[in-house]
Design an enzyme around this catalytic site. Structure first.
Site: not given
Ligand code: 13P
Length: 251
Positions: A9, A11, A96, A98, A168, A174, A214
């Site tokens: 992903n 982003k 997601h 976010e 997740e 993150g 992560s």
């Molecule tokens: P990270 O791997 O940066 O923690 O992000 C995970 C994520 O949101 C994947 O969709």
């Protein structure tokens, strides 16, 4: 049997030029060293079409990071399921954290997006997960249960296998805090059991439940050693090709 997915992903990262350079490297590496997992990249919308061309004869698939449930219309800044398919994507990340936290998406909207994606033959990668406050309050399972029940409202049992669930935990995204394989095992078992109770064992036999938060080259092997973990959704560690390849080629 549930397929194994390794999803990058990206982003809001990478211009089309940067995306193409990465894709060429990934394609070549997988040609030389094929893997059994389904490898998927979720680029920003602007890169999808060019990547679809570049990856058309390769083992790499594409996902959109989001889509709107409506077929078309006055929805400035959005794209439809038909556009996702037209741009070459077979998958779409939906719900997601976010999107939930920064863009106000609720379970009702997420349910409409999942329904629309299935109508277009796009496999939703349906994200769920608890916040740290919910986990500390002992509410992890009630949060997951509500997200699943509302997000999958009115989805027929024979469509459940056409969805991948991504667990997740928000506190692991993150932050460098990876959930332990034990915590992921517990959550994934809960998810599979709940969906089997609702939809029947047959509907969930091939359901893939993947983990995100992560994930790195350093922890992929211990996560994938859990048989309840059918793959990973990788954010930051997917942005660098060498780092993502180390994840894809986990032993
Ligand atoms: P990270 O791997 O940066 O923690 O992000 C995970 C994520 O949101 C994947 O969709």
């Amino acid at each position: 049997m549930a397929k194994t997915f390794i999803v990058a992903n990206w982003k809001m990262n990478k211009t089309t030029g940067q995306a193409l350079e990465y894709a060429r490297g990934l394609k070549a590496a997988l040609l030389q060293n094929p893997v059994s997992a389904v490898v998927v990249i979720a680029p920003p919308f602007t890169g999808m079409r060019a990547l679809a061309e570049e990856l058309k004869d390769s083992a790499v698939c594409l996902a959109a990071q989001n889509m709107h449930p409506a077929a078309r219309g006055a929805f400035t800044g959005e794209i439809s399921g038909e556009m996702v398919v037209d741009a070459g994507c077979r998958y779409c990340i939906i719900g997601h954290s976010e999107r939930r936290q920064l863009f106000g998406e609720d379970n009702h909207l997420i349910n409409a997006k999942i329904t629309a994606a299935l109508n277009y033959g796009v496999m939703p990668i349906f994200c769920i997960g608890e916040t740290l406050a919910s986990r500390n309050a002992g509410e992890t399972f009630s949060v997951l249960s509500k997200q699943l029940k509302e997000g999958l409202n009115k989805i027929p049992a024979n469509d459940i296998g056409k969805i991948a669930i991504a667990y997740e935990p928000v506190w692991a995204i993150g932050t460098g805090l990876t959930a332990t394989p034990g915590q992921v095992h517990e959550a994934h078992s809960f998810i599979r059991n709940l969906l089997s109770e609702i939809y029947g064992e047959k509907a969930t036999a091939d359901l893939s439940i993947i983990y995100g938060g992560s994930v790195t080259a350093a922890n992929i092997s211990s996560l994938m050693a859990e048989k309840e973990i059918n793959g990973v959704l990788v954010g930051s560690a997917s942005l660098d090709l060498a780092s993502f390849l180390a994840i894809v080629n986990f032993k």
